[in-house]
Design an enzyme around this catalytic site. Structure first.
Site, mmCIF file in Angstrom:
data_model
loop_
_atom_site.group_PDB
_atom_site.id
_atom_site.type_symbol
_atom_site.label_atom_id
_atom_site.label_comp_id
_atom_site.label_asym_id
_atom_site.label_seq_id
_atom_site.Cartn_x
_atom_site.Cartn_y
_atom_site.Cartn_z
ATOM 1 N N GLY A 259 6.964 8.498 -23.715
ATOM 2 C CA GLY A 259 5.817 9.400 -23.754
ATOM 3 C C GLY A 259 6.233 10.832 -23.520
ATOM 4 O O GLY A 259 7.411 11.185 -23.648
ATOM 5 N N CYS A 266 3.245 12.716 -7.595
ATOM 6 C CA CYS A 266 4.320 12.009 -6.870
ATOM 7 C C CYS A 266 5.689 12.068 -7.547
ATOM 8 O O CYS A 266 6.630 12.621 -6.985
ATOM 9 C CB CYS A 266 3.913 10.566 -6.638
ATOM 10 S SG CYS A 266 2.567 10.454 -5.454
HETATM 11 P P1 NAD Z 1 -4.059 15.359 -1.674
HETATM 12 O O1 NAD Z 1 -3.591 16.719 -1.952
HETATM 13 O O2 NAD Z 1 -4.984 14.670 -2.632
HETATM 14 O O3 NAD Z 1 -4.770 15.328 -0.248
HETATM 15 C C1 NAD Z 1 -4.230 15.899 0.902
HETATM 16 C C2 NAD Z 1 -5.381 16.268 1.829
HETATM 17 O O4 NAD Z 1 -4.844 16.713 3.067
HETATM 18 C C3 NAD Z 1 -6.262 17.411 1.303
HETATM 19 O O5 NAD Z 1 -7.614 16.988 1.258
HETATM 20 C C4 NAD Z 1 -6.060 18.525 2.322
HETATM 21 O O6 NAD Z 1 -7.206 19.318 2.522
HETATM 22 C C5 NAD Z 1 -5.701 17.725 3.552
HETATM 23 N N1 NAD Z 1 -5.043 18.500 4.598
HETATM 24 C C6 NAD Z 1 -4.065 19.432 4.503
HETATM 25 N N2 NAD Z 1 -3.740 19.901 5.704
HETATM 26 C C7 NAD Z 1 -4.503 19.254 6.603
HETATM 27 C C8 NAD Z 1 -4.613 19.282 8.011
HETATM 28 N N3 NAD Z 1 -3.858 20.097 8.746
HETATM 29 N N4 NAD Z 1 -5.501 18.486 8.612
HETATM 30 C C9 NAD Z 1 -6.279 17.680 7.871
HETATM 31 N N5 NAD Z 1 -6.227 17.579 6.542
HETATM 32 C C10 NAD Z 1 -5.340 18.366 5.906
HETATM 33 O O7 NAD Z 1 -2.751 14.488 -1.453
HETATM 34 P P2 NAD Z 1 -2.503 12.950 -1.846
HETATM 35 O O8 NAD Z 1 -2.298 12.822 -3.299
HETATM 36 O O9 NAD Z 1 -3.518 12.100 -1.182
HETATM 37 O O10 NAD Z 1 -1.093 12.720 -1.151
HETATM 38 C C11 NAD Z 1 -0.940 12.661 0.247
HETATM 39 C C12 NAD Z 1 0.460 12.167 0.552
HETATM 40 O O11 NAD Z 1 0.616 10.827 0.071
HETATM 41 C C13 NAD Z 1 1.579 12.971 -0.102
HETATM 42 O O12 NAD Z 1 2.681 13.010 0.744
HETATM 43 C C14 NAD Z 1 1.894 12.171 -1.339
HETATM 44 O O13 NAD Z 1 3.216 12.376 -1.775
HETATM 45 C C15 NAD Z 1 1.714 10.769 -0.837
HETATM 46 N N6 NAD Z 1 1.379 9.792 -1.886
HETATM 47 C C16 NAD Z 1 0.499 10.137 -2.874
HETATM 48 C C17 NAD Z 1 0.165 9.185 -3.834
HETATM 49 C C18 NAD Z 1 -0.772 9.528 -4.969
HETATM 50 O O14 NAD Z 1 -0.809 8.783 -5.940
HETATM 51 N N7 NAD Z 1 -1.554 10.604 -4.883
HETATM 52 C C19 NAD Z 1 0.722 7.902 -3.784
HETATM 53 C C20 NAD Z 1 1.574 7.585 -2.747
HETATM 54 C C21 NAD Z 1 1.898 8.542 -1.793
#
Ligand code: NAD
Length: 438
Positions: A259, A266
């Site tokens: 693709g 991620c």
């Molecule tokens: P995201 O950006 O969707 O959400 C992160 C949230 O954290 C936001 O709502 C933000 O406002 C909040 N935040 C930031 N600082 C803060 C604080 N001090 N106190 C409280 N809240 C705070 O991120 P995501 O996609 O959910 O990813 C989160 C983590 O999980 C990352 O490390 C990512 O790599 C990992 N991860 C993501 C996925 C995915 O598919 N999105 C899958 C596995 C792991």
């Protein structure tokens, strides 16, 4: 069990919602006041299949609550999940400022034993940093509460996140103590009853498992994309190549679909962060480096494919089907469609686009893009000189090519997900180009 989830994004909201669904009392905390306000009013700010019902149901049962107060969240919970973002910094390392901030705030507000679980994807060593920082702050507060730090990386995929959380392939628990391990096993009791494997490791190993897994999957994608790009230069058909490869049980069929490159929040950042982790350890992870490079080039190769197929791009109208980095999500972070659109716009192409869920995010994130966002597939394709399918949403898999032929200006179909048999599309009078097959 009383749980707090700090950071209510894709991972945090799914974690909070699903744990509440499993019967726990969950409070989700985020600094984003607008997000928390919406959630309190039953509005789920992200699109994730099945999530809205879970959030609404458990919120009305009072098992799932929302707050902007970290103090309230810490007070409520025995177990605190950190699920804040870890976006890439300029040098490709993971930006840990949100994780650091949350760890410090937990330490400032805790008044009894806590298990602090890091679900965010963080470089090896972060769990130990959290432990020592909390210890230091507690000493400064002259408090001697005990606590445990656990690494519990998340492997959910956007689009199937609820299912992945409730029934993952495995659960990784990185911990140093029996107490925390037993608490984590209680949290995941339903999954344990379903015979889902639990991998218990030390914290560093758990942190490495997450990067190693994501980088491996990304490598599989870059690898098949590289083979597909080579197929484009010879008379080989990538679909047959990848099918035959996947039939080898040592290889397996998954992640062998070529693709426009991997995207999302991620794979791009985690592969780059792994390279950075390696370099900090004095080691250059060459495979991960190449994976990143191949993926960086792939949207440009797709752009060249479009350009070479159409010929002169001047005054051309291109219909883009799909902006999200994959189907069933509204997430456009690092979406290959964005890079391809940028290159087309730089070449003065008129873009019409449609995506089932991601258009609002695209409008917000790229207000300068001159795109005509359309309300459905056929109005997008009307009077276009080329249709480019970028995200394989289900609706895009059963296009009415007779209708399309009658409304487009030039019948060119570029299928960047190899959704269609070339012969089928050609039978309607279209010029067809796929990735690694024509
Ligand atoms: P995201 O950006 O969707 O959400 C992160 C949230 O954290 C936001 O709502 C933000 O406002 C909040 N935040 C930031 N600082 C803060 C604080 N001090 N106190 C409280 N809240 C705070 O991120 P995501 O996609 O959910 O990813 C989160 C983590 O999980 C990352 O490390 C990512 O790599 C990992 N991860 C993501 C996925 C995915 O598919 N999105 C899958 C596995 C792991």
């Amino acid at each position: 069990m009383n749980i707090a989830v700090i950071g209510v994004g894709y991972v945090g909201l799914v974690t909070g919602g699903c744990l509440a669904q499993l019967g726990m009392n969950v409070i989700c905390m985020d600094v984003d006041e607008d997000k928390i306000k919406k959630l309190k009013n039953g509005i789920v700010p992200i699109y994730e299949p099945g999530l809205e019902n879970i959030v609404r149901e458990n919120h009305s049962l009072k098992r799932l609550n929302f707050t902007t107060s970290i103090k309230e969240a810490v007070k409520h919970a025995e177990v605190i999940f950190i699920a804040v973002g870890t976006p890439p910094l300029q040098d490709d390392s993971a930006d840990l400022k949100y994780v650091y901030q949350v760890a410090r705030e937990i330490a400032n507000h805790m008044e009894d034993y806590k298990v602090i679980v890091c679900k965010s994807t963080v470089p090896v060593g972060t769990g130990q940093w959290i432990k020592s920082e909390i210890k230091t702050i507690l000493q400064q507060r002259t408090k001697a509460f005990s606590f445990d730090v656990v690494s519990n990386p998340e492997f959910l995929r956007e689009g199937t996140a609820v299912k992945d959380f409730l029934k993952p392939d495995r659960i990784v628990i990185g911990t140093e103590g029996e107490t925390a391990l037993n608490i984590m096993k209680r949290i995941y009791n339903v999954q344990i009853q379903l015979d889902i494997p639990i991998v218990v490791a030390n914290i560093e190993t758990a942190e490495m498992i997450k990067y190693a897994s994501n980088a491996f999957l990304a490598t599989k994608i870059s690898y098949i994309n590289e083979i597909a790009d080579m197929c484009d230069f010879c008379n080989a058909d990538i679909s047959v190549v990848s099918k035959a490869m996947g039939l080898d049980s040592r290889i397996g069929p998954k992640f062998l679909n070529p693709g426009p490159g991997y995207g999302g929040s991620c794979f791009p950042k985690d592969t780059k962060a792994l390279v950075n982790i390696g370099k900090n350890l004095g080691y250059i992870p060459k495979i991960a480096e190449s994976t990143v490079e191949v993926n960086y080039n792939q949207p440009r190769i797709m752009f060249e494919k479009i350009k070479n197929t159409i010929g002169n791009l001047e005054n051309k109208t291109i219909a883009i089907l799909g902006i999200a980095f994959k189907p069933e999500t509204d997430d456009i972070r690092e979406a290959p469609a964005i890079n391809i659109i940028k290159m087309l716009l730089d070449n003065e192409v008129k873009i019409k686009a449609f995506d089932q869920k991601a258009m609002e995010n695209a409008k917000k994130a790229y207000p300068d893009f001159s795109i005509e966002y359309c309300s459905d597939i056929y109005s997008t394709c009307e009077d276009s000189d080329c249709i480019v399918l970028i995200t394989e949403w289900k609706d895009f898999m059963s296009l009415d090519f007779s209708k399309l032929k009658s409304i487009v200006r030039t019948p060119i179909f570029i299928d960047l997900r190899n959704v269609y048999e070339p012969g089928y599309v050609k039978s309607f009078g279209f010029l067809y180009k796929g990735v690694g097959r024509n």
